[in-house]
Motif scaffolding. Structure first.
Motif, PDB file in Angstrom:
ATOM      1  N   GLN A  27       0.669  -0.988  -0.069  1.00 38.71           N
ATOM      2  CA  GLN A  27       0.238   0.079  -0.015  1.00 38.71           C
ATOM      3  C   GLN A  27       0.870   1.287   0.062  1.00 38.71           C
ATOM      4  O   GLN A  27       0.431   2.315  -0.506  1.00 38.71           O
ATOM      5  CB  GLN A  27      -1.055   0.006   1.347  1.00 38.71           C
ATOM      6  CG  GLN A  27      -0.426   0.113   2.555  1.00 38.71           C
ATOM      7  CD  GLN A  27      -0.191  -1.164   3.189  1.00 38.71           C
ATOM      8  OE1 GLN A  27      -0.082  -2.372   2.537  1.00 38.71           O
ATOM      9  NE2 GLN A  27       0.104  -1.286   4.426  1.00 38.71           N
ATOM     10  N   HIS A  28       2.096   1.230   0.404  1.00 39.10           N
ATOM     11  CA  HIS A  28       3.028   2.370   0.813  1.00 39.10           C
ATOM     12  C   HIS A  28       3.816   2.619  -0.840  1.00 39.10           C
ATOM     13  O   HIS A  28       4.386   3.597  -0.778  1.00 39.10           O
ATOM     14  CB  HIS A  28       3.922   2.309   1.493  1.00 39.10           C
ATOM     15  CG  HIS A  28       3.262   2.102   3.043  1.00 39.10           C
ATOM     16  ND1 HIS A  28       2.610   3.264   3.693  1.00 39.10           N
ATOM     17  CD2 HIS A  28       3.389   1.084   3.987  1.00 39.10           C
ATOM     18  CE1 HIS A  28       1.995   2.603   4.576  1.00 39.10           C
ATOM     19  NE2 HIS A  28       2.450   1.617   4.876  1.00 39.10           N
ATOM     20  N   LEU A  29       3.554   1.492  -1.341  1.00 45.43           N
ATOM     21  CA  LEU A  29       4.488   1.675  -2.789  1.00 45.43           C
ATOM     22  C   LEU A  29       3.558   1.491  -4.000  1.00 45.43           C
ATOM     23  O   LEU A  29       4.112   1.911  -5.081  1.00 45.43           O
ATOM     24  CB  LEU A  29       5.586   0.310  -2.828  1.00 45.43           C
ATOM     25  CG  LEU A  29       6.407   0.297  -1.654  1.00 45.43           C
ATOM     26  CD1 LEU A  29       6.965  -1.130  -1.503  1.00 45.43           C
ATOM     27  CD2 LEU A  29       7.464   1.266  -1.621  1.00 45.43           C
ATOM     28  N   LYS A  30       2.452   1.552  -4.052  1.00 45.66           N
ATOM     29  CA  LYS A  30       1.500   1.183  -5.161  1.00 45.66           C
ATOM     30  C   LYS A  30       1.684   2.366  -6.376  1.00 45.66           C
ATOM     31  O   LYS A  30       1.381   2.086  -7.138  1.00 45.66           O
ATOM     32  CB  LYS A  30      -0.162   0.847  -4.744  1.00 45.66           C
ATOM     33  CG  LYS A  30      -0.721   1.735  -4.033  1.00 45.66           C
ATOM     34  CD  LYS A  30      -2.056   1.164  -3.643  1.00 45.66           C
ATOM     35  CE  LYS A  30      -2.701   2.306  -2.874  1.00 45.66           C
ATOM     36  NZ  LYS A  30      -4.063   1.691  -2.156  1.00 45.66           N
ATOM     37  N   LYS A  31       1.743   3.564  -5.517  1.00 43.36           N
ATOM     38  CA  LYS A  31       1.946   4.611  -6.618  1.00 43.36           C
ATOM     39  C   LYS A  31       3.025   4.746  -7.479  1.00 43.36           C
ATOM     40  O   LYS A  31       3.133   5.696  -8.539  1.00 43.36           O
ATOM     41  CB  LYS A  31       1.650   5.916  -5.903  1.00 43.36           C
ATOM     42  CG  LYS A  31       2.900   6.456  -4.984  1.00 43.36           C
ATOM     43  CD  LYS A  31       2.764   7.702  -4.408  1.00 43.36           C
ATOM     44  CE  LYS A  31       3.809   8.215  -3.526  1.00 43.36           C
ATOM     45  NZ  LYS A  31       3.577   9.601  -2.771  1.00 43.36           N
ATOM     46  N   PHE A  32       4.171   4.119  -6.932  1.00 44.22           N
ATOM     47  CA  PHE A  32       5.298   4.067  -7.895  1.00 44.22           C
ATOM     48  C   PHE A  32       5.225   2.914  -9.182  1.00 44.22           C
ATOM     49  O   PHE A  32       4.766   1.885  -8.779  1.00 44.22           O
ATOM     50  CB  PHE A  32       6.477   3.812  -7.116  1.00 44.22           C
ATOM     51  CG  PHE A  32       6.833   4.808  -6.079  1.00 44.22           C
ATOM     52  CD1 PHE A  32       7.591   5.937  -6.196  1.00 44.22           C
ATOM     53  CD2 PHE A  32       6.164   4.651  -4.660  1.00 44.22           C
ATOM     54  CE1 PHE A  32       7.535   7.047  -5.385  1.00 44.22           C
ATOM     55  CE2 PHE A  32       6.377   5.601  -3.365  1.00 44.22           C
ATOM     56  CZ  PHE A  32       7.199   6.753  -3.957  1.00 44.22           C
ATOM     57  N   LYS A  33       5.737   3.281 -10.096  1.00 43.28           N
ATOM     58  CA  LYS A  33       5.674   2.334 -11.321  1.00 43.28           C
ATOM     59  C   LYS A  33       6.986   1.377 -11.306  1.00 43.28           C
ATOM     60  O   LYS A  33       8.099   1.796 -10.803  1.00 43.28           O
ATOM     61  CB  LYS A  33       5.458   3.036 -12.698  1.00 43.28           C
ATOM     62  CG  LYS A  33       4.292   3.948 -12.838  1.00 43.28           C
ATOM     63  CD  LYS A  33       4.269   4.840 -14.046  1.00 43.28           C
ATOM     64  CE  LYS A  33       3.022   5.487 -14.026  1.00 43.28           C
ATOM     65  NZ  LYS A  33       2.850   6.490 -15.149  1.00 43.28           N
ATOM     66  N   LEU A  34       6.881   0.413 -12.204  1.00 48.53           N
ATOM     67  CA  LEU A  34       8.078  -0.522 -12.379  1.00 48.53           C
ATOM     68  C   LEU A  34       9.015   0.209 -13.198  1.00 48.53           C
ATOM     69  O   LEU A  34       8.703   1.195 -13.958  1.00 48.53           O
ATOM     70  CB  LEU A  34       7.813  -1.662 -13.099  1.00 48.53           C
ATOM     71  CG  LEU A  34       6.681  -2.762 -12.542  1.00 48.53           C
ATOM     72  CD1 LEU A  34       6.402  -3.912 -13.687  1.00 48.53           C
ATOM     73  CD2 LEU A  34       7.567  -3.369 -11.156  1.00 48.53           C
ATOM     74  N   LEU A  35      10.239   0.227 -12.641  1.00 50.11           N
ATOM     75  CA  LEU A  35      11.369   0.948 -13.361  1.00 50.11           C
ATOM     76  C   LEU A  35      11.565   0.478 -14.760  1.00 50.11           C
ATOM     77  O   LEU A  35      11.570  -0.928 -14.995  1.00 50.11           O
ATOM     78  CB  LEU A  35      12.732   0.677 -12.614  1.00 50.11           C
ATOM     79  CG  LEU A  35      13.947   1.522 -13.502  1.00 50.11           C
ATOM     80  CD1 LEU A  35      13.725   2.838 -13.298  1.00 50.11           C
ATOM     81  CD2 LEU A  35      15.120   1.044 -12.884  1.00 50.11           C
ATOM     82  N   LYS A  36      11.745   1.365 -15.975  1.00 50.37           N
ATOM     83  CA  LYS A  36      11.674   0.948 -17.181  1.00 50.37           C
ATOM     84  C   LYS A  36      12.846   1.660 -17.600  1.00 50.37           C
ATOM     85  O   LYS A  36      13.477   2.557 -17.400  1.00 50.37           O
ATOM     86  CB  LYS A  36      10.348   1.478 -17.983  1.00 50.37           C
ATOM     87  CG  LYS A  36       9.230   0.758 -17.642  1.00 50.37           C
ATOM     88  CD  LYS A  36       8.109   0.890 -18.648  1.00 50.37           C
ATOM     89  CE  LYS A  36       6.867   0.217 -18.033  1.00 50.37           C
ATOM     90  NZ  LYS A  36       5.675   0.544 -18.894  1.00 50.37           N
TER      91      LYS A  36
END
Length: 134
Positions: free
Chosen positions: A125-134
């Motif tokens: 829940q604390h990380l869901k706003k971050f996208k996978l690194l591309k």
């Protein structure tokens, strides 16, 4: 692959049910990932991940995660910039989530942070706003 070798995205059978759900999240600054040489950016993520595992090496989840060998699961996310990384670190600290921020020296620039291995449902829940690194 030889028998017994795990594939990165295949079945991740682990010795115990609890270990199977463990993941280490690494959050790298996207602005640096796109402006630094690839090797330098990857090194920042490696430093942060190792620092988090070392700092929390006595935690049972860290031990269980490392015991998985080739079935370890690591998710690399990106924070847009240093301010976002710093805000995430503050949020994790407020929620007592074990993590390490990697600060590159001598520049004294925060480049990456990594959590110790956690069950996904405890930290996602604390990380869901971050996208996978591309």
């Amino acid at each position: 692959l030889p028998a017994g070798c795990a594939t990165p995205y295949g079945s991740m059978a682990a010795p115990g049910a609890a270990a199977a759900g463990l993941v280490q999240y690494v959050v790298l600054r996207g602005d640096l990932a796109r402006s630094w040489p690839l090797g330098a950016a990857v090194a920042q993520a490696c430093h942060a991940a190792l620092a988090a595992v070392h700092a929390h090496r006595q935690h049972p989840d860290t031990s269980a995660y490392l015991e998985q060998g080739g079935a370890m699961r690591t998710v690399v996310l990106e924070a847009p910039d240093e301010a976002a990384l710093t805000l995430l670190a503050e949020t994790l600290k407020q929620h007592s989530i074990d993590h390490q921020v990697w600060t590159e020296q001598p520049e004294n620039v925060a480049t990456c942070l990594a959590l110790r291995p956690y069950p996904k449902d405890q930290v996602h829940q604390h990380l869901k706003k971050f996208k996978l690194l591309k």
